[in-house]
Design an enzyme around this catalytic site. Structure first.
Site, PDB file in Angstrom:
ATOM      1  CE  LYS A 109       0.752  -8.248   6.406  1.00 18.71           C
ATOM      2  NZ  LYS A 109      -0.500  -7.520   6.098  1.00 18.71           N
ATOM      3  CB  SER A 112      -2.061  -9.215   2.873  1.00 22.59           C
ATOM      4  OG  SER A 112      -2.031  -8.145   3.799  1.00 22.59           O
ATOM      5  CB  SER A 143      -4.720  -7.169   5.132  1.00 29.04           C
ATOM      6  OG  SER A 143      -4.766  -7.409   3.762  1.00 29.04           O
TER       7      SER A 143
HETATM    8  N1  GLN Z   1      -7.312  -7.666  -0.325  1.00 29.07           N
HETATM    9  C1  GLN Z   1      -7.085  -6.267  -0.448  1.00 29.07           C
HETATM   10  C2  GLN Z   1      -6.016  -6.023  -1.470  1.00 29.07           C
HETATM   11  O1  GLN Z   1      -5.571  -6.945  -2.041  1.00 29.07           O
HETATM   12  C3  GLN Z   1      -6.677  -5.683   0.884  1.00 29.07           C
HETATM   13  C4  GLN Z   1      -5.293  -6.040   1.279  1.00 29.07           C
HETATM   14  C5  GLN Z   1      -4.851  -5.349   2.523  1.00 29.07           C
HETATM   15  O2  GLN Z   1      -5.657  -4.908   3.351  1.00 29.07           O
HETATM   16  N2  GLN Z   1      -3.549  -5.227   2.666  1.00 29.07           N
HETATM   17  O3  GLN Z   1      -5.616  -4.946  -1.754  1.00 29.07           O
END
Ligand code: GLN
Length: 483
Positions: free
Chosen positions: A75, A150, A174
Site C-alpha cells: 500500500k 482506503s 480499511s
Molecule cells: N473509512 C474510515 C475513514 O475514512 C476508515 C479508514 C481507514 O481505516 N483508514 O476514516
C-alpha cells in the site's frame, strides 16, 4: 501460476518448476494488461526483476524463507526507500522516501519481491478509494463499483491476481471493508502487533498495518513476517510472535461464537444477512456453539471515531507544510502564503474536511465537549468488548452493510460514506484484532464475514478462518476475466 497461494508458489520455486524471475514477469504482465483497474500508483518493474534475481540466487543456495521470491505489493502508505511514496495525495506526489518502513524492511529480509505501490484513499481517509489523487480504483468483480477503501488498490490487486498478496492498513476498517467488497481475506491485527514505523500516520492511536491475501493460510504467512516488537515504534508491543501456521489446523469443537444483536438489525442488507447466516451454520457444523449477545455501545462508535480520528489527523498532517518535503506552491509571497497555498493546493477535499473537524474538536472551548467525551465513549466501547470476549471466544458479524456500491454513488454524501464502516470502526477504538473472510456472494458480488477476537488472538482468528476455508471455496473464486 497467478492463482496459486504463497505456500503453493513457495513449493514451485523450491522444486524449480518456475523461477522467481518467471513468476515476477508473469505478474508484471498482468499488471500492464489490467492497468485500467488503476490498482497501482507506481509499478517498480526494474527493482522487482532485480529482487527476483536475488531471490532466485537465494533459493539456489537453499536459504529461502516461505516469502522468498513471492511477488507482493505495498500500500502506498508504507515508506519505500528510493521509491515514490504518495499516500494517495498530491502533497506527496514528488516524495521519494529516504528510508523503509519496518514492514517493508521485514519483507525485504524475507526475500519477497515488491511489484509496486498500491492506490489508496488520500491519507487513508475514505471507504471507496475515490478520494485518491490518482483516481478511483475499480472493483474487478464489477468495474462500475468501488473496491472499498482506503486499501482499495490492495484489495483490487489481490482479487484480480495482480499480486499474490498485499499490505493494507486499517484505522477504522480499511483492511476489512475492501477485503469484504473484493472477496479476499484481510486481517487487522491487535493495535501494537505490527510496527507503524514508516507507515504514514493518519490517526496514530487507531492505525494498524496487516495482511491482505486470498486465503487465511497466506495471511498467517504474511503476518508471521510483519508482526513483532520494533524499538522504533513506541506503541509496538514487546510480546513474542507465536507460530501462526502451527495453529491453523486446530479443531473448532466447542468454540463459542457470539453474535451481537446490534450487528444484525436494521441497516443490514438482507442478501448480506442471508450469506452470513449460511456461514455461521458452517461453523455450527464445525462444532461451534452460537449465542446471541448484546453490545449496547456499538452504536456510539461512528460519532466517537469521527471526533478522535480527525483530531489525531489534524495534528499528524500539520507536518505537510510545503517547507520540509512534499508539494510547495509556486511563488509564495510570504511564509503564511507558502503554508496556506501549499496545503490548500496539496490536500484534497476529504482530507481538508477531516483537518477542519479535528481542529475544531480540539480547540479551546470544544475540547471537553467533543474530544474528551469521545475518549470516554472509547473507553466504554473497549469495556463492552472485554465483557463480550470474556463470555464468548469470538464475535462474528458483517463487515459491511451491503456489497460494493457504485462509483460516484456516495462520494457526495460524507455521512452515508462514513456509515459504510459501521461494523468495523468499534474494533479499532477497542484495539482488538479482526478479520474479513470471503463468505459467499449476493447478486454476484462478494460478502465478507467479520471475525473479532481478544487482544493478540490473531492465531485463533486465523485458525477459525482457515477451518472455514477448508469446507468452503468462496476464497478461491476469481472475478470473471481475471481467472
Ligand atoms: N473509512 C474510515 C475513514 O475514512 C476508515 C479508514 C481507514 O481505516 N483508514 O476514516
Amino acid at each position: 501460476m497467478h492463482n496459486k497461494t504463497i505456500a503453493e508458489l513457495a513449493k514451485g520455486l523450491r522444486s524449480g518448476e518456475f523461477s522467481s524471475v518467471e513468476l515476477t514477469t508473469a505478474f508484471l504482465g498482468r499488471i500492464k494488461q489490467h492497468s485500467s483497474l488503476n490498482a497501482y500508483i507506481t509499478v517498480t518493474e526494474d527493482l522487482a526483476l532485480q529482487e527476483a534475481e536475488a531471490a532466485d540466487a537465494r533459493l539456489a543456495k537453499g536459504k529461502a524463507e516461505l516469502l522468498t521470491g513471492i511477488p507482493i505489493a505495498q500500500k502506498d502508505i508504507f515508506c519505500t526507500e528510493g521509491v515514490k511514496t504518495t499516500c494517495g495525495s498530491k502533497i506527496l506526489d514528488n516524495f521519494i522516501a529516504p528510508y523503509n518502513a519496518t514492514v517493508v524492511d521485514k519483507f525485504n529480509s524475507a526475500g519477497a519481491v515488491m511489484l509496486g505501490k498500491l492506490n489508496m484513499d488520500e491519507f487513508a481517509m475514505g471507504s471507496s478509494n475515490e478520494t485518491s489523487y490518482y483516481g478511483a480504483v475499480k472493483n474487478p468483480w464489477d468495474i462500475n463499483t468501488v473496491p472499498g477503501g482506503s486499501s482499495g488498490g490492495s484489495a483490487a490487486a489481490v482479487a484480480a491476481r495482480l499480486a499474490v498478496c498485499a499490505t493494507g492498513t486499517d484505522t477504522g476498517g480499511s483492511i476489512r471493508q475492501p477485503a469484504a467488497l473484493c472477496g479476499i481475506t484481510g486481517l487487522k491485527p491487535t493495535y501494537g502487533r505490527v510496527s507503524r514505523y514508516g507507515m504514514i500516520a493518519y490517526a496514530s492511536s487507531l492505525d494498524q498495518g496487516g495482511p491482505m491475501t486470498r486465503s487465511a493460510e497466506d495471511a498467517a504467512i504474511m503476518l508471521q513476517t510483519m508482526a513483532g516488537f520494533d524499538e522504533k515504534d513506541s506503541t509496538s508491543v514487546d510480546l513474542p510472535v507465536p507460530d501462526y501456521m502451527a495453529g491453523l489446523s486446530n479443531s473448532l469443537e466447542g468454540l463459542k461464537i457470539g453474535l451481537p444483536k446490534e450487528f444484525f438489525g436494521e441497516g443490514l442488507n438482507s442478501d448480506v444477512a442471508a450469506a452470513l447466516e449460511a456461514a455461521i451454520n458452517e461453523y455450527r457444523k464445525l462444532g461451534a456453539q452460537v449465542t446471541e449477545i448484546s453490545m449496547p455501545t456499538l452504536k456510539l462508535a461512528i460519532p466517537a471515531y469521527y471526533v478522535i480520528a480527525p483530531a489525531e489527523c489534524s495534528a499528524n498532517l500539520s507536518r505537510f507544510d510545503g517547507v520540509r518535503f512534499g508539494y510547495r506552491c509556486e511563488n509564495p509571497v510570504d511564509l503564511t502564503d507558502l503554508y496556506t497555498r501549499s496545503r490548500g493546493e496539496g490536500f484534497g477535499k476529504e482530507v481538508k474536511r477531516r483537518i477542519l473537524m479535528g481542529t475544531y474538536a480540539l480547540s479551546a472551548g470544544y475540547y471537553d465537549a467533543y474530544y474528551i467525551k469521545a475518549q470516554k465513549i472509547r473507553r466504554l466501547i473497549s469495556e463492552d468488548f472485554k465483557k463480550a470476549l470474556s463470555e464468548v471466544d469470538v464475535i462474528m458479524g458483517p463487515v459491511t452493510p451491503s456489497t460494493a456500491f457504485g462509483i460516484g454513488e456516495k462520494i457526495g454524501n460524507p455521512i452515508e460514506m462514513y456509515l459504510s464502516d459501521i461494523y468495523t470502526i468499534a474494533i479499532n477504538l477497542a484495539g482488538v484484532p479482526a478479520m474479513s473472510v470471503p463468505a459467499g456472494f449476493a447478486k454476484g458480488m462478494p460478502v465478507g464475514l467479520q471475525i473479532i477476537g481478544n487482544y493478540f488472538a490473531e492465531g485463533r482468528l486465523l485458525n477459525i478462518a482457515y477451518q472455514y476455508q477448508q469446507v468452503t471455496d468462496w476464497h478461491q473464486q476469481a472475478p470473471k476475466g481475471f481467472e
